[in-house]
Write an enzyme that holds these catalytic residues in place. Structure first.
Site, PDB file in Angstrom:
ATOM      1  N   ARG A 104      74.137   2.709 -25.628  1.00  0.00           N
ATOM      2  CA  ARG A 104      72.867   3.412 -25.767  1.00  0.00           C
ATOM      3  C   ARG A 104      72.844   4.310 -27.001  1.00  0.00           C
ATOM      4  O   ARG A 104      71.831   4.941 -27.273  1.00  0.00           O
ATOM      5  CB  ARG A 104      72.644   4.280 -24.535  1.00  0.00           C
ATOM      6  N   LYS A 111      65.703  -4.300 -17.501  1.00  0.00           N
ATOM      7  CA  LYS A 111      67.093  -4.685 -17.789  1.00  0.00           C
ATOM      8  C   LYS A 111      67.857  -4.932 -16.484  1.00  0.00           C
ATOM      9  O   LYS A 111      68.486  -5.966 -16.323  1.00  0.00           O
ATOM     10  CB  LYS A 111      67.829  -3.589 -18.584  1.00  0.00           C
ATOM     11  N   ARG A 119      63.299  10.597 -21.057  1.00  0.00           N
ATOM     12  CA  ARG A 119      64.122   9.384 -21.199  1.00  0.00           C
ATOM     13  C   ARG A 119      63.610   8.520 -22.349  1.00  0.00           C
ATOM     14  O   ARG A 119      64.385   7.912 -23.078  1.00  0.00           O
ATOM     15  CB  ARG A 119      64.146   8.602 -19.886  1.00  0.00           C
ATOM     16  N   ARG A 169      63.943   7.755  -7.032  1.00  0.00           N
ATOM     17  CA  ARG A 169      64.969   8.170  -7.997  1.00  0.00           C
ATOM     18  C   ARG A 169      64.550   9.478  -8.641  1.00  0.00           C
ATOM     19  O   ARG A 169      63.419   9.620  -9.091  1.00  0.00           O
ATOM     20  CB  ARG A 169      65.165   7.068  -9.053  1.00  0.00           C
ATOM     21  N   ARG A 194      58.358   2.845  -9.199  1.00  0.00           N
ATOM     22  CA  ARG A 194      59.710   2.856  -8.623  1.00  0.00           C
ATOM     23  C   ARG A 194      59.992   4.195  -7.939  1.00  0.00           C
ATOM     24  O   ARG A 194      60.671   4.230  -6.919  1.00  0.00           O
ATOM     25  CB  ARG A 194      60.752   2.581  -9.706  1.00  0.00           C
TER      26      ARG A 194
HETATM   27  P1  B4P Z   1      64.578  -1.607 -14.612  1.00  0.00           P
HETATM   28  O1  B4P Z   1      63.958  -2.120 -15.847  1.00  0.00           O
HETATM   29  O2  B4P Z   1      65.491  -2.449 -13.876  1.00  0.00           O
HETATM   30  O3  B4P Z   1      65.190  -0.199 -15.086  1.00  0.00           O
HETATM   31  P2  B4P Z   1      66.270  -0.174 -16.235  1.00  0.00           P
HETATM   32  O4  B4P Z   1      65.568  -0.322 -17.549  1.00  0.00           O
HETATM   33  O5  B4P Z   1      67.354  -1.153 -15.933  1.00  0.00           O
HETATM   34  O6  B4P Z   1      66.992   1.173 -16.028  1.00  0.00           O
HETATM   35  P3  B4P Z   1      66.798   2.559 -16.740  1.00  0.00           P
HETATM   36  O7  B4P Z   1      66.917   2.401 -18.224  1.00  0.00           O
HETATM   37  O8  B4P Z   1      65.585   3.165 -16.207  1.00  0.00           O
HETATM   38  O9  B4P Z   1      67.981   3.419 -16.197  1.00  0.00           O
HETATM   39  P4  B4P Z   1      69.578   3.247 -16.166  1.00  0.00           P
HETATM   40  O10 B4P Z   1      69.907   2.986 -14.761  1.00  0.00           O
HETATM   41  O11 B4P Z   1      70.105   2.286 -17.169  1.00  0.00           O
HETATM   42  O12 B4P Z   1      63.508  -1.234 -13.595  1.00  0.00           O
HETATM   43  C1  B4P Z   1      62.303  -0.594 -13.862  1.00  0.00           C
HETATM   44  C2  B4P Z   1      61.253  -0.890 -12.794  1.00  0.00           C
HETATM   45  O13 B4P Z   1      60.417  -1.942 -13.270  1.00  0.00           O
HETATM   46  C3  B4P Z   1      61.820  -1.389 -11.461  1.00  0.00           C
HETATM   47  O14 B4P Z   1      61.157  -0.746 -10.430  1.00  0.00           O
HETATM   48  C4  B4P Z   1      61.524  -2.887 -11.455  1.00  0.00           C
HETATM   49  O15 B4P Z   1      61.280  -3.385 -10.170  1.00  0.00           O
HETATM   50  C5  B4P Z   1      60.283  -2.970 -12.301  1.00  0.00           C
HETATM   51  N1  B4P Z   1      60.164  -4.224 -13.032  1.00  0.00           N
HETATM   52  C6  B4P Z   1      61.156  -4.936 -13.594  1.00  0.00           C
HETATM   53  N2  B4P Z   1      60.658  -6.046 -14.195  1.00  0.00           N
HETATM   54  C7  B4P Z   1      59.300  -6.012 -14.009  1.00  0.00           C
HETATM   55  C8  B4P Z   1      58.215  -6.889 -14.395  1.00  0.00           C
HETATM   56  N3  B4P Z   1      58.413  -8.000 -15.102  1.00  0.00           N
HETATM   57  N4  B4P Z   1      56.963  -6.533 -14.050  1.00  0.00           N
HETATM   58  C9  B4P Z   1      56.732  -5.391 -13.335  1.00  0.00           C
HETATM   59  N5  B4P Z   1      57.719  -4.527 -12.927  1.00  0.00           N
HETATM   60  C10 B4P Z   1      58.988  -4.856 -13.262  1.00  0.00           C
HETATM   61  O16 B4P Z   1      70.061   4.701 -16.645  1.00  0.00           O
HETATM   62  C11 B4P Z   1      69.759   5.875 -15.915  1.00  0.00           C
HETATM   63  C12 B4P Z   1      70.399   7.112 -16.572  1.00  0.00           C
HETATM   64  O17 B4P Z   1      71.850   6.966 -16.603  1.00  0.00           O
HETATM   65  C13 B4P Z   1      70.035   7.372 -18.025  1.00  0.00           C
HETATM   66  O18 B4P Z   1      68.813   8.071 -18.156  1.00  0.00           O
HETATM   67  C14 B4P Z   1      71.260   8.225 -18.483  1.00  0.00           C
HETATM   68  O19 B4P Z   1      71.179   9.553 -18.039  1.00  0.00           O
HETATM   69  C15 B4P Z   1      72.423   7.565 -17.763  1.00  0.00           C
HETATM   70  N6  B4P Z   1      73.091   6.525 -18.577  1.00  0.00           N
HETATM   71  C16 B4P Z   1      73.199   5.203 -18.248  1.00  0.00           C
HETATM   72  N7  B4P Z   1      73.847   4.532 -19.206  1.00  0.00           N
HETATM   73  C17 B4P Z   1      74.160   5.422 -20.175  1.00  0.00           C
HETATM   74  C18 B4P Z   1      74.819   5.328 -21.440  1.00  0.00           C
HETATM   75  N8  B4P Z   1      75.280   4.161 -21.898  1.00  0.00           N
HETATM   76  N9  B4P Z   1      74.965   6.455 -22.178  1.00  0.00           N
HETATM   77  C19 B4P Z   1      74.532   7.634 -21.735  1.00  0.00           C
HETATM   78  N10 B4P Z   1      73.897   7.800 -20.554  1.00  0.00           N
HETATM   79  C20 B4P Z   1      73.701   6.706 -19.772  1.00  0.00           C
END
Ligand code: B4P
Length: 194
Positions: free
Chosen positions: A89, A14, A145, A134, A128
């Site tokens: 979420r 995302k 998670r 992280r 990552r």
């Molecule tokens: P991303 O895919 O970018 O990670 P994310 O889903 O955006 O974020 P995530 O859900 O983990 O955490 P968030 O910050 O929202 O990256 C994953 C990895 O994959 C990266 O290293 C990337 O390089 C790699 N990648 C991407 N595309 C790829 C591909 N095509 N092939 C291979 N590798 C690839 O949230 C963190 C915490 O914040 C939550 O756990 C919660 O505690 C809190 N939080 C945030 N929003 C909240 C909400 N609305 N309500 C309650 N708590 C919340």
């Protein structure tokens, strides 16, 4: 105004894709994860409150998230569109988002979900952890998670399917390939709307 929700489990890409979409379409990228991490890094009262919750892989309370998002919408009333990454979420957040948008006569335009299997998700997050260190990317916290995702976030799929807003895109492959599919889905949706 285009209000896009980028949806998917932790590690689905995302954050990676949201940055690219926001740049291409000139929209405002809002990552609630980034906002919360920045509060933690600065040691603000909010950051101190959410640090342990985030590090354990739990969800921060709906009330705090809704407050954060209300202020995001107030501060960015002049943008052409939003890419919401990590919000909503929970069902409560989704319903509140509808209320917040309706205050300015807006609605969610489209929900684009990235479909990635669990084995791939865990692999990506562990990689990552090596690159970025992280605190919530350890194996145990990743499991937590994913449980939070299944219990609280996955039910949103039905919420948005009922409103015919939900589209799914395969999230495995090169970042550029996935980006192209997401972009063409958005463009297709924009042309239908016109
Ligand atoms: P991303 O895919 O970018 O990670 P994310 O889903 O955006 O974020 P995530 O859900 O983990 O955490 P968030 O910050 O929202 O990256 C994953 C990895 O994959 C990266 O290293 C990337 O390089 C790699 N990648 C991407 N595309 C790829 C591909 N095509 N092939 C291979 N590798 C690839 O949230 C963190 C915490 O914040 C939550 O756990 C919660 O505690 C809190 N939080 C945030 N929003 C909240 C909400 N609305 N309500 C309650 N708590 C919340």
């Amino acid at each position: 105004m285009f209000n896009l929700i980028l949806f998917g489990p932790p590690g689905a890409g995302k954050g990676t894709q949201a940055v690219k979409i926001a740049e291409k379409f000139g929209w405002k990228h809002v990552s609630t994860g980034d906002i919360l991490r920045s509060e933690v890094a600065q040691g603000t009262p909010l950051g101190l409150k959410v640090k342990a919750v985030m590090e354990a892989g739990h969800l921060v309370s709906d009330e705090l998230l809704i407050e954060i998002m209300e202020s995001v919408f107030v501060k960015n009333s002049d943008v052409k569109g939003f890419v919401l990454d990590g919000f909503p979420r929970t069902l409560k957040q989704a319903r509140e988002l509808d209320v917040m948008l309706s205050k300015s006569g807006q609605k969610v335009t489209l929900v684009l979900a990235l479909k990635v299997d669990e084995h791939e998700l865990v692999g990506r997050l562990l990689t990552r952890a090596l690159d970025q260190g992280r605190k919530d990317d350890t194996e145990e916290v990743i499991k937590n998670r994913l449980v939070q995702y299944h219990n609280h976030t996955k039910p949103l799929i039905d919420y948005y399917k009922e409103q015919k807003l939900f589209r799914e895109v395969y999230g495995v492959g090169s970042i550029e390939e996935i980006f192209n599919t997401l972009s063409s889905t958005i463009l297709e949706h924009q042309s239908i709307q016109k």
